[in-house]
Motif scaffolding. Structure first.
Motif, PDB file in Angstrom:
ATOM      1  N   ALA A 164       0.864  -1.149  -0.039  1.00 40.14           N
ATOM      2  CA  ALA A 164      -0.003  -0.006   0.099  1.00 40.14           C
ATOM      3  C   ALA A 164       0.840   1.138  -0.062  1.00 40.14           C
ATOM      4  O   ALA A 164       0.537   2.277  -0.602  1.00 40.14           O
ATOM      5  CB  ALA A 164      -0.960  -0.029   1.243  1.00 40.14           C
ATOM      6  N   GLY A 165       1.957   1.288   0.712  1.00 39.07           N
ATOM      7  CA  GLY A 165       2.750   2.323   0.702  1.00 39.07           C
ATOM      8  C   GLY A 165       3.670   2.661  -0.687  1.00 39.07           C
ATOM      9  O   GLY A 165       3.601   3.844  -0.798  1.00 39.07           O
ATOM     10  N   ASN A 166       4.046   1.515  -1.282  1.00 33.31           N
ATOM     11  CA  ASN A 166       4.560   1.732  -2.751  1.00 33.31           C
ATOM     12  C   ASN A 166       3.639   2.153  -3.637  1.00 33.31           C
ATOM     13  O   ASN A 166       3.825   2.933  -4.489  1.00 33.31           O
ATOM     14  CB  ASN A 166       5.160   0.493  -3.179  1.00 33.31           C
ATOM     15  N   GLN A 167       2.210   1.653  -3.444  1.00 30.40           N
ATOM     16  CA  GLN A 167       1.289   2.228  -4.389  1.00 30.40           C
ATOM     17  C   GLN A 167       0.739   3.580  -4.352  1.00 30.40           C
ATOM     18  O   GLN A 167       0.712   4.210  -5.373  1.00 30.40           O
ATOM     19  CB  GLN A 167      -0.028   1.426  -3.952  1.00 30.40           C
ATOM     20  N   PHE A 168       0.854   4.068  -2.954  1.00 31.77           N
ATOM     21  CA  PHE A 168       0.924   5.395  -2.796  1.00 31.77           C
ATOM     22  C   PHE A 168       1.970   6.394  -3.440  1.00 31.77           C
ATOM     23  O   PHE A 168       1.720   7.447  -4.107  1.00 31.77           O
ATOM     24  CB  PHE A 168       0.879   5.876  -1.341  1.00 31.77           C
ATOM     25  N   LYS A 169       3.168   5.953  -3.255  1.00 33.49           N
ATOM     26  CA  LYS A 169       4.229   6.576  -3.961  1.00 33.49           C
ATOM     27  C   LYS A 169       4.288   6.823  -5.500  1.00 33.49           C
ATOM     28  O   LYS A 169       4.664   7.621  -6.083  1.00 33.49           O
ATOM     29  CB  LYS A 169       5.584   5.812  -3.597  1.00 33.49           C
ATOM     30  N   LYS A 170       3.411   5.474  -6.135  1.00 33.55           N
ATOM     31  CA  LYS A 170       3.373   5.254  -7.456  1.00 33.55           C
ATOM     32  C   LYS A 170       2.146   6.595  -7.732  1.00 33.55           C
ATOM     33  O   LYS A 170       2.264   7.267  -8.894  1.00 33.55           O
ATOM     34  CB  LYS A 170       2.827   4.200  -7.871  1.00 33.55           C
ATOM     35  N   GLN A 171       1.319   6.620  -6.999  1.00 32.55           N
ATOM     36  CA  GLN A 171       0.135   7.625  -7.275  1.00 32.55           C
ATOM     37  C   GLN A 171       0.602   9.029  -7.197  1.00 32.55           C
ATOM     38  O   GLN A 171       0.139  10.080  -7.759  1.00 32.55           O
ATOM     39  CB  GLN A 171      -0.891   7.413  -6.290  1.00 32.55           C
ATOM     40  N   ILE A 172       1.560   9.258  -6.103  1.00 30.68           N
ATOM     41  CA  ILE A 172       2.182  10.762  -6.229  1.00 30.68           C
ATOM     42  C   ILE A 172       3.059  10.996  -7.550  1.00 30.68           C
ATOM     43  O   ILE A 172       2.732  12.021  -8.080  1.00 30.68           O
ATOM     44  CB  ILE A 172       3.152  10.677  -5.129  1.00 30.68           C
ATOM     45  N   PHE A 173       3.874   9.942  -8.134  1.00 32.15           N
ATOM     46  CA  PHE A 173       4.502  10.126  -9.290  1.00 32.15           C
ATOM     47  C   PHE A 173       3.370  10.434 -10.687  1.00 32.15           C
ATOM     48  O   PHE A 173       3.707  11.258 -11.469  1.00 32.15           O
ATOM     49  CB  PHE A 173       5.136   9.012  -9.623  1.00 32.15           C
ATOM     50  N   LEU A 174       2.377   9.820 -10.309  1.00 34.05           N
ATOM     51  CA  LEU A 174       1.172   9.930 -11.167  1.00 34.05           C
ATOM     52  C   LEU A 174       0.567  11.310 -11.346  1.00 34.05           C
ATOM     53  O   LEU A 174       0.116  12.092 -12.334  1.00 34.05           O
ATOM     54  CB  LEU A 174       0.039   8.936 -11.034  1.00 34.05           C
ATOM     55  N   SER A 175       0.512  11.888 -10.184  1.00 34.02           N
ATOM     56  CA  SER A 175       0.049  13.365  -9.756  1.00 34.02           C
ATOM     57  C   SER A 175       0.966  14.245 -10.196  1.00 34.02           C
ATOM     58  O   SER A 175       0.418  15.385 -10.870  1.00 34.02           O
ATOM     59  CB  SER A 175      -0.168  13.652  -8.172  1.00 34.02           C
TER      60      SER A 175
ATOM     61  N   GLU B 183       2.830  13.982 -12.901  1.00 37.05           N
ATOM     62  CA  GLU B 183       2.522  13.874 -14.319  1.00 37.05           C
ATOM     63  C   GLU B 183       1.441  14.845 -14.630  1.00 37.05           C
ATOM     64  O   GLU B 183       1.348  15.198 -15.756  1.00 37.05           O
ATOM     65  CB  GLU B 183       2.425  12.655 -14.917  1.00 37.05           C
ATOM     66  N   GLN B 184       0.756  15.098 -13.923  1.00 35.86           N
ATOM     67  CA  GLN B 184      -0.544  15.987 -14.158  1.00 35.86           C
ATOM     68  C   GLN B 184      -0.298  17.612 -14.242  1.00 35.86           C
ATOM     69  O   GLN B 184      -1.194  18.314 -14.718  1.00 35.86           O
ATOM     70  CB  GLN B 184      -1.758  15.704 -13.195  1.00 35.86           C
ATOM     71  N   MET B 185       0.947  17.718 -13.576  1.00 38.58           N
ATOM     72  CA  MET B 185       1.183  19.082 -13.472  1.00 38.58           C
ATOM     73  C   MET B 185       1.685  19.531 -14.897  1.00 38.58           C
ATOM     74  O   MET B 185       2.541  18.985 -15.784  1.00 38.58           O
ATOM     75  CB  MET B 185       2.280  19.577 -12.631  1.00 38.58           C
ATOM     76  N   GLU B 186       1.433  20.751 -15.322  1.00 38.35           N
ATOM     77  CA  GLU B 186       1.536  21.179 -16.854  1.00 38.35           C
ATOM     78  C   GLU B 186       3.344  21.740 -16.900  1.00 38.35           C
ATOM     79  O   GLU B 186       3.922  21.646 -17.951  1.00 38.35           O
ATOM     80  CB  GLU B 186       0.856  22.463 -17.124  1.00 38.35           C
ATOM     81  N   ALA B 187       3.515  22.123 -15.653  1.00 35.55           N
ATOM     82  CA  ALA B 187       5.182  22.568 -15.495  1.00 35.55           C
ATOM     83  C   ALA B 187       5.500  22.202 -14.219  1.00 35.55           C
ATOM     84  O   ALA B 187       5.080  22.648 -13.268  1.00 35.55           O
ATOM     85  CB  ALA B 187       5.247  23.994 -15.932  1.00 35.55           C
ATOM     86  N   LEU B 188       6.366  21.096 -14.346  1.00 31.86           N
ATOM     87  CA  LEU B 188       6.819  20.937 -12.902  1.00 31.86           C
ATOM     88  C   LEU B 188       8.595  21.162 -12.755  1.00 31.86           C
ATOM     89  O   LEU B 188       9.375  20.616 -13.809  1.00 31.86           O
ATOM     90  CB  LEU B 188       6.756  19.291 -12.731  1.00 31.86           C
ATOM     91  N   GLN B 189       8.938  22.057 -11.886  1.00 36.70           N
ATOM     92  CA  GLN B 189      10.430  22.034 -11.526  1.00 36.70           C
ATOM     93  C   GLN B 189      10.922  21.541 -10.468  1.00 36.70           C
ATOM     94  O   GLN B 189      10.479  22.030  -9.182  1.00 36.70           O
ATOM     95  CB  GLN B 189      10.543  23.801 -11.597  1.00 36.70           C
TER      96      GLN B 189
END
Length: 583
Positions: A97-108, A110-116
Motif C-alpha cells: 500500500a505504501g509503494n502504491q501511494f508513492k506511484k500515485q504521487i508520481f502520477l500526480s 505527471e498531471q502538472m503542466e510545468a514541474l520544476q
C-alpha cells in the motif's frame, strides 16, 4: 455536478487559476459518484489534510488511481504539503500500500503542466526510494521529471561523488538520452560505489543487449570486483544476478567459473533472488547454468528449500533430456519427492529418458540411489514401468535393494511376485524363489501369502508357490499350539505382577528425586473406556453424563524379521554392498 477534475476543484472551492496548473481528466460515472460520496461523508471542502487522506484510505480500500491523484492534487493545493513531502510520508504500514501511494504521487506529478525540480529535491527522492521503496521502477518514473540541464548537474555531482542511491537514476537518465553505452565504456572507477554502479548498469543493459554486458563483464568487472570488501553481500548479490542473467543467454565457462568462485559464501537471500530471476525467464537453461545453480542450491537450509521448492523444480523440469537425466536425481534428493512435483511429472510422462540411468544408479548404489529406489517405486505403483523392462539378470539384486532400503510391504510383495512371474532363466527363477521364501516371507508373511493366494487363481505359475506358503502357514499355526513354546497363564500373570511392581518402584524413586516432588500434590490418572462429565443445569441440579469412548486404530504391515533380528538386517545390507546375488 462532478464530471471531471476541474468540476471537482470548483466543488471544493479551489481558485480558478488552479485549472490551468493541472491537466484536466474526466471521471467515469462510478468515479464521479464515489467522489460525491467522499465529499458528503468526509466533508472534504471544509477540512482536508494528510491525516484526512490517510483516514479515507484506511476505510475506502478500492479507490482508483484517478480518484487518488485528484485527492493528492487537492491536498497539495489545500495544505503546505509538496509532492516531495508527501513522498516521504508513510500512508500505511503495509509495504504494498505504501509503494502504491508513492506511484500515485508520481502520477500526480505527471498531471502538472510545468514541474520544476531541483538537485536537492532529486537527492531526497532517491534517498527515500533507496531506503523505503526498494523498487527501481520508481527511479525510472522519477527520471522522466528530470530535464537535460538538471540531469547534467546530477551527472557531474555523481561523477565527483558517486552514491548508490543515485545509481539507477543515472542509469535510466543516460538510457533516455542514448548515452549509457558510452558512459559505461569510459567508466574507469574502482571504488566499491563505482563497481556497484557498473554491475547495476550492465544488468539493466543486459535486459535488451546481453552481448555488450557480457563483454563489459569479462573485460572490466571480473578484475574489478573485490570479494573481500566490507559490504560484500550487497555487491555479491548484484554481481551474482548479473552473472546468472548472462549465463542464461550464453553458457560461458568463464562466467560459470566466476560464479563458482563467489558462490561459496553468499547469503541465502542472494540465492533466493537468483532462483527467482532464473525462474522468471521461464526458459531452458544450459549445462553450465544448471551446474552453477545446483552448486548454490545445495547451500540452502531446509526452510528455504521448502519455500523455493516449486521454482527449483520448474527450472530443472525444463532442461534438455541429456542434462535433465544428469540433474533430476540430485535435485529430487534436495527438494524431496512429491507426486505433484514437475520433475516427477516429466519422468512419469516419459520414463524412458531416465530409466537406464535410474536403474544404474540403483543397482550400483551410486550417489542418490536411495532416491532412485523411491522413483522406481512411484513409477511402478503408477504402472508407468513394469518388471519386463528390467534385465532379468538384475532381478534379484533389484529386489534385494528395494527390500532392504524401502520399507513398503505392498510394493515389496507386488514387485517380488511380478519379478518371479516374468523371469525366464530357470537358475535366476530358483534364486528369486529361495530369496522370496527366506527373506521377503520372513518380513511380510501374512501379506505375501494373501497376495499369492489371490493371484494364484488366475496364474498357474504361482500354484507351487502358493502351496509352499500354505504349508509354511500350517507349520506356523501348529507351532503356536505347541505348549513348549507357550508359557502358562499362571506364569504370565506372575511375570506381569513382577513387572508392574518393578515399574512402580522405579517411578517412586524417580518421583523422590524430582525437584517438583514437594511443590505439587500427587494425582492419579485413571484409565478406562468411559468418560464422565458433570454439569449444573439452570435449575441448579447436578447432572452426570457417561459416554463410551470411541476406538480408533490403524494397521500396517511392518518388516517383522528386520525389527526383531538386527543381525539379519545388517547381513542383508552387507550382502548388497558387496554386490553378491546369492545368500
Amino acid at each position: 455536478m462532478i464530471c471531471d477534475r476541474v468540476s471537482f476543484f470548483k466543488k471544493v472551492n479551489l481558485p480558478n487559476e488552479i485549472d490551468s496548473k493541472y491537466k484536466n481528466v474526466g471521471f467515469s460515472e462510478d468515479e464521479a459518484t464515489k467522489l460525491g460520496e467522499l465529499l458528503k461523508t468526509y466533508k472534504l471542502e471544509e477540512h482536508f489534510n494528510f491525516a484526512s487522506l490517510k483516514y479515507i484510505c484506511d476505510l475506502e480500500i478500492y479507490l482508483t488511481d484517478n480518484i487518488m491523484v485528484t485527492l493528492i492534487l487537492y491536498l497539495v493545493e489545500k495544505s503546505d504539503y509538496t509532492f516531495l513531502k508527501l513522498f516521504n510520508e508513510k500512508l500505511s504500514e503495509d509495504i504494498f500500500a505504501g509503494n502504491q501511494f508513492k506511484k500515485q504521487i508520481f502520477l500526480s506529478m505527471e498531471q502538472m503542466e510545468a514541474l520544476q525540480l531541483t538537485l536537492e529535491d532529486i537527492s531526497v527522492y532517491c534517498q527515500t526510494i533507496f531506503e523505503e521503496a526498494n523498487d527501481i521502477n520508481f527511479y525510472q518514473k522519477l527520471s522522466k521529471f528530470v530535464n537535460d540541464k538538471l540531469f547534467e548537474d546530477i551527472r557531474r555531482e555523481f561523477e565527483s561523488n558517486p552514491k548508490r542511491e543515485m545509481n539507477y537514476l543515472i542509469i535510466f537518465g543516460l538510457q533516455e538520452r542514448k548515452a549509457l553505452y558510452d558512459f559505461v565504456e569510459e567508466f574507469q572507477g574502482d571504488s566499491f560505489e563505482e563497481t556497484l554502479f557498473l554491475i547495476q548498469a550492465c544488468f539493466e543493459i543486459s535486459k535488451t543487449d546481453k552481448k555488450f554486458s557480457h563483454r563489459i563483464s569479462r573485460d572490466k568487472l571480473i578484475s574489478k570486483v573485490d570479494r573481500n570488501c566490507k559490504e560484500r553481500d550487497l555487491l555479491m548479490g548484484n554481481y551474482l544476478n548479473l552473472l546468472f542473467i548472462l549465463l542464461l543467454e550464453n553458457d560461458d565457462e568463464v562466467i560459470a567459473e566466476e560464479i563458482n568462485k563467489i558462490s561459496e559464501e553468499i547469503r541465502e537471500s542472494n540465492i533466493e533472488s537468483v532462483i527467482y530471476l532464473v525462474y522468471s525467464k521461464n526458459g531452458i537453461i544450459g549445462n553450465e547454468c544448471a551446474k552453477c545453480l545446483y552448486s548454490i542450491i545445495t547451500q540452502l537450509s531446509e526452510k528455504q528449500i521448502k519455500k523455493l521448492k516449486y521454482p527449483i523444480s520448474h527450472i530443472y523440469s525444463l532442461l534438455e533430456d541429456s542434462i535433465f537425466v544428469e540433474f533430476c536425481m540430485p535435485i529430487i534428493s534436495i527438494i524431496g519427492i512429491d507426486e505433484s512435483d514437475l520433475i516427477l511429472s516429466r519422468i512419469e510422462d516419459n520414463p524412458k529418458i531416465i530409466l537406464e540411468n535410474l536403474l544404474q544408479t540403483t543397482l550400483e548404489m551410486n550417489t542418490h540411489f536411495d532416491v532412485g529406489i523411491k522413483v522406481i517405486k512411484l513409477l511402478y505403483k503408477k504402472k508407468k514401468i513394469s518388471s519386463e523392462i528390467f534385465d532379468e539378470y538384475s532381478f534379484l539384486r533389484l529386489l534385494r535393494i528395494c527390500h532392504r532400503f524401502e520399507i513398503d510391504a505392498d510394493f515389496i510383495c507386488n514387485i517380488s511376485i511380478d519379478l518371479f512371474l516374468n523371469v525366464s532363466d530357470e537358475s535366476i527363477k530358483k534364486e528369486l524363489y529361495d530369496y522370496i521364501l527366506s527373506s521377503i516371507y520372513d518380513n511380510y508373511f501374512y501379506l505375501l501369502q494373501e497376495k499369492v493366494k489371490y493371484l494364484a487363481k488366475d496364474e498357474p505359475k504361482l500354484n507351487e508357490f502358493n502351496l509352499e506358503l500354505i504349508k509354511r502357514n500350517e507349520l506356523h499355526e501348529k507351532s503356536r499350539e505347541n505348549l513348549d513354546f507357550k508359557p502358562s497363564e499362571k506364569n504370565m500373570n506372575i511375570y506381569y505382577e513382577k513387572e508392574a511392581e518393578r515399574n512402580r518402584k522405579i517411578n517412586e524413586e524417580a518421583e523422590k528425586q524430582s525437584v517438583f516432588y514437594n511443590l505439587f500434590s500427587r494425582q492419579t490418572i485413571l484409565y478406562g473406556n468411559k468418560v464422565q462429565n458433570k454439569h449444573i443445569d439452570d435449575a441448579g441440579n447436578l447432572n452426570l453424563q457417561v459416554n463410551e469412548m470411541k476406538e480408533m486404530s490403524h494397521v500396517m504391515p511392518v518388516p517383522v524379521r528386520f525389527l526383531n533380528d538386527p543381525f539379519f538386517y545388517k547381513t542383508e545390507a552387507a550382502i548388497i554392498l558387496e554386490g553378491k546375488l546369492h545368500d
